[in-house]
Motif scaffolding. Structure first.
Motif: not given
Length: 237
Positions: A218-237
């Protein structure tokens, strides 16, 4: 069901995929996720013997797919519309696939009746050739074709793309029913909600390497969204 052994694929010396060891069991629904270029389609193409590995191999029921062809009798797949025959109608294509599997006309009609909620009334009765269909109806044709035969393994790449919400929901339920009947399913998708909604296990690829292989909870979706969201932050920094 599936055993991957020291599998590697290189293009012009660059490693596109490098998987040391993975086992996929009967009835598992594998959600294959990752950004573009992560190696998802390369992996599926190797499982289906569409390309040759640089090293290692893929084994279905203990037989190397590059050496034996038994797996073709029980494997259904649809990666993209290059799998289709553009100058056939959808019905002609499905009839062609059914004949390859030794089905009689009545078998195909029964199959279509069983799955009629997936397509519109004019989908199979029309004379429009596949090349002239919408992207969504091309996908429906390919997905239905992949489900014809005595399946033990079903492989779909981005099956939810270009489908309307009703068809997406139908497909989710259908995949889960097939797994309950003993079919192993691999679904590659960018749609995290759909893939976590059906999968029993998630495999994440990045730069050709598996970085996550976990049971879907039940936590996997949140974990994946968090992971790919962090990727966006990496690309914009």
């Amino acid at each position: 069901m599936i055993q991957v052994d020291k599998l590697q694929k290189k293009y012009k010396g660059k490693v596109a995929l490098d998987i040391a060891d993975v086992t996929i069991k009967k009835q598992e629904i594998i959600g294959l996720v990752g950004n573009n270029g992560a190696g998802k389609t390369t992996f599926l193409s190797l499982v289906l013997d569409l390309i040759q590995p640089t090293e290692g191999g893929v084994f279905l029921k203990d037989k190397n797919v590059a050496v034996h062809e038994d797996w073709k009798q029980y494997t259904g797949s649809f990666l993209d519309d290059t799998f289709l025959i553009p100058f056939m109608t959808s019905y002609e294509y499905l009839e062609f696939i059914s004949k390859l599997h030794g089905w009689k006309k009545g078998d195909l009609e029964e199959f279509l009746e069983e799955n009629k909620q997936f397509y519109g009334d004019d989908f199979l009765s029309g004379k429009k050739m596949i090349k002239d269909l919408s992207k969504g109806n091309k996908n429906k044709t390919g997905i239905l074709g992949a489900m014809i035969g005595s399946l033990d393994l079903l492989i779909l790449d981005e099956p939810f793309a270009n489908l309307d919400p009703t068809s997406q929901q139908w497909l989710r339920i259908k995949i889960q029913k097939l797994a309950e009947q003993g079919v192993t399913v691999i679904v590659s998708s960018h749609d995290l909600q759909h893939v976590t909604g059906i999968s029993s296990r998630i495999i994440m690829l990045e730069e050709g390497v598996i970085i996550k292989d976990v049971a879907n909870t039940e936590n996997t979706l949140v974990e994946l969204e968090s992971y790919f969201g962090a990727k966006i932050q990496e690309q914009t920094n």
